[in-house]
Scaffold this motif. Structure first.
Motif, PDB file in Angstrom:
ATOM      1  N   LYS A   1       0.836  -1.202   0.000  1.00  0.00           N
ATOM      2  CA  LYS A   1       0.000   0.000   0.000  1.00  0.00           C
ATOM      3  C   LYS A   1       0.870   1.252   0.000  1.00  0.00           C
ATOM      4  CE  LYS A   1      -3.858   2.208   2.397  1.00  0.00           C
ATOM      5  NZ  LYS A   1      -4.823   2.114   3.526  1.00  0.00           N
ATOM      6  N   GLN A   2       1.902   1.270   0.856  1.00  0.00           N
ATOM      7  CA  GLN A   2       2.830   2.398   0.911  1.00  0.00           C
ATOM      8  C   GLN A   2       3.602   2.529  -0.398  1.00  0.00           C
ATOM      9  OE1 GLN A   2       3.152   4.655   3.526  1.00  0.00           O
ATOM     10  NE2 GLN A   2       4.375   5.747   1.976  1.00  0.00           N
ATOM     11  N   TYR A   3       4.017   1.367  -0.942  1.00  0.00           N
ATOM     12  CA  TYR A   3       4.740   1.347  -2.224  1.00  0.00           C
ATOM     13  C   TYR A   3       3.881   1.946  -3.332  1.00  0.00           C
ATOM     14  CZ  TYR A   3       6.632  -0.686  -6.537  1.00  0.00           C
ATOM     15  OH  TYR A   3       7.111  -0.871  -7.815  1.00  0.00           O
ATOM     16  N   ALA A   4       2.604   1.527  -3.406  1.00  0.00           N
ATOM     17  CA  ALA A   4       1.705   2.015  -4.450  1.00  0.00           C
ATOM     18  C   ALA A   4       1.433   3.510  -4.299  1.00  0.00           C
ATOM     19  CB  ALA A   4       0.395   1.233  -4.402  1.00  0.00           C
ATOM     20  N   GLU A   5       1.226   3.953  -3.078  1.00  0.00           N
ATOM     21  CA  GLU A   5       0.952   5.378  -2.852  1.00  0.00           C
ATOM     22  C   GLU A   5       2.131   6.244  -3.290  1.00  0.00           C
ATOM     23  OE1 GLU A   5      -0.014   5.530   1.266  1.00  0.00           O
ATOM     24  OE2 GLU A   5      -2.123   4.931   0.970  1.00  0.00           O
ATOM     25  N   ASN A   6       3.335   5.796  -3.030  1.00  0.00           N
ATOM     26  CA  ASN A   6       4.527   6.544  -3.451  1.00  0.00           C
ATOM     27  C   ASN A   6       4.654   6.566  -4.969  1.00  0.00           C
ATOM     28  OD1 ASN A   6       5.237   7.074  -0.791  1.00  0.00           O
ATOM     29  ND2 ASN A   6       6.596   5.288  -0.629  1.00  0.00           N
ATOM     30  N   LYS A   7       4.397   5.426  -5.601  1.00  0.00           N
ATOM     31  CA  LYS A   7       4.506   5.335  -7.060  1.00  0.00           C
ATOM     32  C   LYS A   7       3.432   6.162  -7.765  1.00  0.00           C
ATOM     33  CE  LYS A   7       7.950   2.420  -7.881  1.00  0.00           C
ATOM     34  NZ  LYS A   7       9.095   2.749  -8.751  1.00  0.00           N
TER      35      LYS A   7
END
Length: 330
Positions: A285-291
């Motif tokens: 979730k954190q990875y997707a939000e950053n991307k």
């Protein structure tokens, strides 16, 4: 260099097999069954072809080749299956085709690529059975989806009520399919419990948030329980989640693109897995939000699918279950 003295190319169809031997340049047509295999043995003996020093190459057909594969395993004959597109792309400009010519082309391809051809793993009956159950489940799911779309369309366009005979029949078919789908899923779970290697890997990959029952079973089937792909990236290329360069010299420099040569069924199933993972897995979730701050949603979703594939292969290789927020200890 792989060592064998004879290369036999086989064009497989439902009822017949066309066999061509490169070294003798002789063709044989037999039935796809026990009687045909007896004729093949007799023919090879007459031609001086030693099965123990031979390779049988065939195309993927989706099931028609399984009798021949079982025969090869029983007799200890080395064999491999080759994607039809690989053979087609290797031919250059060609005109016309028939079964006899196709068998010769398969044999020639196997001869040219002998140093890199991957020999087939032994058939796992549980994998074959799982493939058939998943295939029939897919047919029922698509049938139900069609009925549901027609049902909605009929209600909106004709303002009919639930007592309409067509509405009642479609609802009945949808409910019947749901019962059959549940029975198929129960049969698949029962089947994998008879094979400890499959069962272990099934539990491992379903421990990853986002990977559910069907995604896990499809991955096990198409990787033949993680034995027919060397690494996660090779499988990701097969699924169609790895972008490739699109450039040439100084005149063509485009962005990286996903190839259309992929297993779109697996890719589609992974879409839902990636969406669930983004919602419920804190890391992803954190990875997707950053991307998403700099990339479109579809690109990010594709990246998450690739990460799920990496995790499945890594965990299976280590024989470990997924641990959320896992930290390496120095």
């Amino acid at each position: 260099m792989k060592n064998w003295d004879f290369t036999l190319g086989v064009d497989v169809s439902k009822l017949t097999l066309d066999v061509h031997c490169v070294e003798t340049n002789i063709h044989l047509k037999i039935s796809n069954g026990t009687e045909g295999f007896k004729m093949l043995q007799k023919w090879c003996k007459e031609q001086g072809i030693n099965f123990k020093h031979s390779l049988i190459a065939m195309e993927y057909t989706g099931g028609y080749e399984y009798k021949l594969m079982q025969f090869c395993q029983t007799k200890g004959i080395r064999y491999c299956r080759i994607p039809g597109l690989a053979i087609k792309n290797s031919l250059g400009i060609v005109r016309g085709k028939n079964d006899k010519v196709d068998a010769k082309r398969i044999a020639q391809y196997a001869t040219e690529k002998r140093s890199s051809l991957p020999l087939q793993n032994p058939i796992n009956p549980s994998i074959v059975r799982l493939r058939h159950l998943l295939s029939f489940r897919k047919r029922l799911v698509r049938e139900s989806a069609g009925y549901k779309a027609t049902l909605q369309e009929r209600k909106e366009m004709y303002s009919v009520k639930n007592n309409d005979i067509l509405i009642r029949m479609m609802i009945k078919k949808i409910k019947a399919n749901e019962v059959l789908i549940k029975k198929l899923e129960a049969e698949m779970v029962s089947l994998i419990q008879t094979d400890q290697n499959i069962l272990r890997n099934y539990y491992i990959i379903t421990s990853i948030k986002g990977i559910g029952q069907i995604n896990a079973l499809m991955t096990i089937v198409y990787t033949e329980n993680f034995t027919c792909f060397d690494n996660a990236r090779s499988y990701a290329v097969y699924v169609g989640v790895v972008p490739f360069d699109h450039s040439s010299g100084t005149s063509l420099y485009g962005r990286k693109k996903i190839s259309s040569l992929a297993n779109k069924e697996l890719k589609q199933e992974l879409n839902q897995a990636a969406r669930i993972a983004i919602e419920w897995n804190k890391d992803l979730k954190q990875y997707a939000e950053n991307k998403l701050k700099s990339k479109p949603y579809k690109v990010v979703l594709n990246n998450v699918k690739f990460k799920l594939i990496l995790r499945m292969f890594s965990l299976v290789k280590r024989g470990a279950f997924y641990v959320e927020n896992y930290q390496l200890v120095a």
